[in-house]
Design an enzyme around this catalytic site. Structure first.
Site, PDB file in Angstrom:
ATOM      1  N   CYS A 219     -19.061  53.504 -58.621  1.00 30.90           N
ATOM      2  CA  CYS A 219     -18.603  52.117 -58.660  1.00 30.90           C
ATOM      3  C   CYS A 219     -17.494  51.956 -59.691  1.00 30.90           C
ATOM      4  O   CYS A 219     -17.466  52.647 -60.724  1.00 30.90           O
ATOM      5  CB  CYS A 219     -19.777  51.202 -58.994  1.00 30.90           C
ATOM      6  SG  CYS A 219     -19.341  49.439 -58.966  1.00 30.90           S
ATOM      7  N   CYS A 221     -17.169  49.712 -61.732  1.00 26.66           N
ATOM      8  CA  CYS A 221     -17.674  49.193 -63.004  1.00 26.66           C
ATOM      9  C   CYS A 221     -18.001  50.310 -63.976  1.00 26.66           C
ATOM     10  O   CYS A 221     -18.036  50.093 -65.188  1.00 26.66           O
ATOM     11  CB  CYS A 221     -18.902  48.307 -62.776  1.00 26.66           C
ATOM     12  SG  CYS A 221     -20.407  49.223 -62.326  1.00 26.66           S
ATOM     13  N   HIS A 227     -26.793  51.253 -60.738  1.00 26.51           N
ATOM     14  CA  HIS A 227     -26.611  51.737 -59.365  1.00 26.51           C
ATOM     15  C   HIS A 227     -27.517  52.951 -59.152  1.00 26.51           C
ATOM     16  O   HIS A 227     -27.298  54.013 -59.748  1.00 26.51           O
ATOM     17  CB  HIS A 227     -25.157  52.119 -59.111  1.00 26.51           C
ATOM     18  CG  HIS A 227     -24.205  50.964 -59.199  1.00 26.51           C
ATOM     19  ND1 HIS A 227     -24.175  49.953 -58.255  1.00 26.51           N
ATOM     20  CD2 HIS A 227     -23.257  50.653 -60.120  1.00 26.51           C
ATOM     21  CE1 HIS A 227     -23.257  49.068 -58.587  1.00 26.51           C
ATOM     22  NE2 HIS A 227     -22.680  49.467 -59.714  1.00 26.51           N
ATOM     23  N   HIS A 356     -28.845  56.981 -43.050  1.00 22.13           N
ATOM     24  CA  HIS A 356     -28.808  55.578 -42.608  1.00 22.13           C
ATOM     25  C   HIS A 356     -27.521  55.238 -41.859  1.00 22.13           C
ATOM     26  O   HIS A 356     -27.449  54.201 -41.200  1.00 22.13           O
ATOM     27  CB  HIS A 356     -28.932  54.639 -43.814  1.00 22.13           C
ATOM     28  CG  HIS A 356     -30.283  54.655 -44.461  1.00 22.13           C
ATOM     29  ND1 HIS A 356     -31.455  54.535 -43.759  1.00 22.13           N
ATOM     30  CD2 HIS A 356     -30.642  54.790 -45.775  1.00 22.13           C
ATOM     31  CE1 HIS A 356     -32.478  54.585 -44.593  1.00 22.13           C
ATOM     32  NE2 HIS A 356     -32.012  54.742 -45.826  1.00 22.13           N
TER      33      HIS A 356
END
Length: 646
Positions: A219, A221, A227, A356
């Site tokens: 990320c 950030c 996370h 997924h």
């Protein structure tokens, strides 16, 4: 006529300058200012002249050879991280140079077409392929220079026919020194004769693949603590394998980025371009194709200030595409080596996960379905017949199920927390069994009932014994792919886990799967976010792949699974018995009696089960072992019918 000093070698003495000043300029032998190793005058006899030329060319070759070797030695040991962003920048720079100086660019391309093609296929580091090319261009001489410098020498011998013929043959050999002299080419590590080359022998053992490029998917950030899916996951696992000595016992495989065509074997073109490209490489692609995906690229602003495709699937516009393609390509590379018989089995330490990811949807930390893509390519490119995919991540692999829902040659078995559809992603009901030709080739062992009590070793081993192994043995796969998510290991709290399966249990499950498909098992890391738990589980699985677990010590659990697990397994057996004959006899009894029947197993039956697993010895390859294991499994299953219904 006096000869200007700048036309002579700086090593020529003043005395020699005077003595040779009466000779025509075009007859002066030309000296190499850098290749000369002493300041002695140039010999005048033809024999001495020939020896000196040979010596100079040989010395120059050695100097150039060892310069390149010294630079290659400074490169990181394979497999190094791949500075993909630097590669893209250099590509752009080379495109600019081509416009400015097409002659130089053409020379570079002509001398490196083959090496560039090879390095692209294997994602070689940029430094490793650029430095030798620059050395070639900027070197003191090339073959054409050699011919030009030796023209005057040949003219000195034109009057002597026999000796001249011999001398020209020597010069011709010098013009082809890279193939005629008995020295290894630049890629070799020593200067021993080429006739003694011995190809590198790869050990027939467990393969491991990992690449630092996958760490760049993070990320914006920069805070990994908020996370769950972060770079520390694979770093910790890799460090654990190094610390325990398991890494040194395995064959380390170099990862590579999957091509866009490979990714499109499962995902749509739109989805592939959306997440498989970055600003660094989009200039290479058709802008018409990119117009749709890029214009519709929508991100969610996360509370941390970063961006993502949903609330928890972060995206880094500069680095994520390279990382996710590296994860896919690494699994492909490892699986191909196992399927081709170069490795016995393998474990891929990769991120981000993939099970997924659906055809056109990224979700749950996943962008491209590595295992599904690998399965498709194994069949398309290697002609593998039947593939078993076992997914024991606590979350259902909705993307993998979607990819093969009507495919009878790929059997998908998932063990996951379902809770009547209330646990992410909500799919994976026992009734989802496939469609069309794939009816019955989708098996969902869907645990229901929450975490009171949580599922543990007894429940998972019982599921393997009563459902997974009988179906897998009847299917008789050629290769087994494992979506190895470890978020069912104790230490993961809901909603990312909630179960209490031990790391040792996953080693035992790996050991069981190795009894199938001739031991050709390839595991790819999926979920799991507690660092200690995933390190312990990965260590247990790699140890099992290496054959460290003693088959004679394995025992099926004697405890009774919890009532909720018994109910879930009873439902699954009843549904799947319509498609698998190995479960039909079990469906005649209640789930409770079925599971309690394990307690009555005799020592003889237990020994036969262990013997079947022992056929998987890492040193023995038994193509007929599947049939033998099937018979042994029947002997352990049939006595369950004799137990009375409670």
């Amino acid at each position: 006529m006096l000869v200007p000093m700048y036309n002579q070698s700086p090593l020529v003495s003043a005395e020699r300058c005077v003595s040779t000043s009466m000779r025509p300029i075009n007859k002066l032998p030309r000296h190499r200012p850098l290749a000369r190793t002493q300041s002695a005058p140039l010999p005048q006899s033809p024999q001495a002249l020939q020896q000196l030329v040979v010596h100079q060319q040989h010395q120059h070759f050695l100097e150039k050879h060892y310069k390149i070797l010294s630079k290659v030695a400074d490169l990181p040991r394979p497999p190094p991280t791949h500075p993909e962003e630097i590669e893209e920048e250099l590509t752009e720079t080379s495109d600019m140079q081509e416009d400015e100086d097409p002659g130089l660019n053409r020379l570079q391309k002509e001398g490196s077409d083959d090496s560039t093609h090879s390095s692209e296929q294997h994602d070689m580091p940029v430094k490793g392929k650029e430095e030798p090319r620059n050395i070639h261009i900027k070197g003191e001489s090339t073959d054409s220079d050699l011919d030009e410098e030796d023209e005057d020498v040949i003219q000195l011998r034109e009057s002597e026919e026999e000796k001249g013929s011999y001398f020209q043959q020597s010069l011709q050999q010098l013009g082809l020194f890279q193939s005629s002299l008995t020295h290894r080419p630049l890629g070799r590590a020593k200067s021993s004769p080429a006739t003694g080359i011995v190809p590198i022998k790869h050990l027939f053992t467990t393969g491991l693949v990992y690449d630092g490029l996958m760490l760049k998917h993070q990320c914006l950030c920069g805070n990994a603590h908020i996370h769950p899916e972060h770079a520390g996951r694979v770093q910790s696992i890799w460090s654990r394998l190094q610390e325990t000595g398991l890494l040194s016992r395995c064959e380390r495989i170099r990862g590579r980025k999957a091509s866009l065509d490979e990714i499109q074997s499962v995902h749509s073109e739109f989805h592939t371009l959306l997440y498989g490209t970055s600003p660094l490489n989009r200039h290479k692609l058709d802008h018409k194709k990119l117009l749709g995906p890029i214009s519709q690229k929508m991100y969610a602003v996360l509370p941390c200030g970063g961006i993502g495709v949903d609330s928890d699937t972060v995206w880094n516009e500069m680095h994520s595409s390279a990382a996710v393609r590296m994860a896919v390509g690494s699994v492909i590379e490892l699986a191909f080596k196992v399927a081709a018989g170069e490795l016995k089995n393998g474990f891929a330490v990769v991120r981000p996960p993939g099970h997924h990811a659906e055809e056109s949807t990224a979700m749950g930390f996943c962008f491209f379905n590595s295992v599904a893509i690998t399965a498709k390519l194994l069949q398309q490119k290697l002609g593998v017949g039947k593939i078993l995919i076992v997914d024991w991540d606590i979350h259902h692999g909705n993307g993998t199920q979607q990819a093969f829902y009507n495919n009878p040659s790929i059997l998908y078995i998932s063990l996951h927390r379902y809770d009547d559809g209330n646990f992410f992603p909500g799919s994976g009901a026992p009734e989802e069994v496939g469609s069309g030709a794939g009816l019955g080739f989708n098996v969902n062992i869907a645990w229901t009932g929450g975490v009171e009590p949580p599922m543990g070793d007894v429940e998972y081993l019982t599921a393997f014994r009563s459902v997974v192994m009988p179906i897998a043995q009847q299917f008789s796969p050629d290769v087994i792919l494992v979506s190895a998510g470890f978020d069912a290991v104790e230490g993961h709290q809901s909603p990312l886990g909630g179960y209490n399966v031990s790391a040792k249990c996953f080693g035992q499950l790996t050991q069981l799967l190795m009894a199938l498909a001739g031991g050709r098992v390839v595991m790819a890391l999926e979920g799991g976010h507690d660092l200690t738990a995933i390190c312990d589980a990965s260590e247990a699985c790699v140890s099992a792949l290496l054959g460290d677990l003693c088959d004679s010590d394995f025992q099926w659990p004697q405890e009774t699974p919890c009532p909720k697990a018994c109910s879930s397994l009873e439902t699954i057996i009843e549904i799947q018995s319509k498609h698998w004959s190995c479960l039909q006899s079990l469906s005649l009894t209640s789930g409770q009696s079925l599971l309690l029947g394990h307690q009555g197993q005799s020592e003889k039956d237990e020994a036969e089960t262990v013997s079947a697993m022992a056929s998987l010895s890492v040193d023995v390859d038994q193509p007929s072992s599947v049939g033998e294991i099937t018979e042994n499994s029947r002997s352990t299953v049939e006595p369950m019918e004799e137990e009375p219904v409670l």
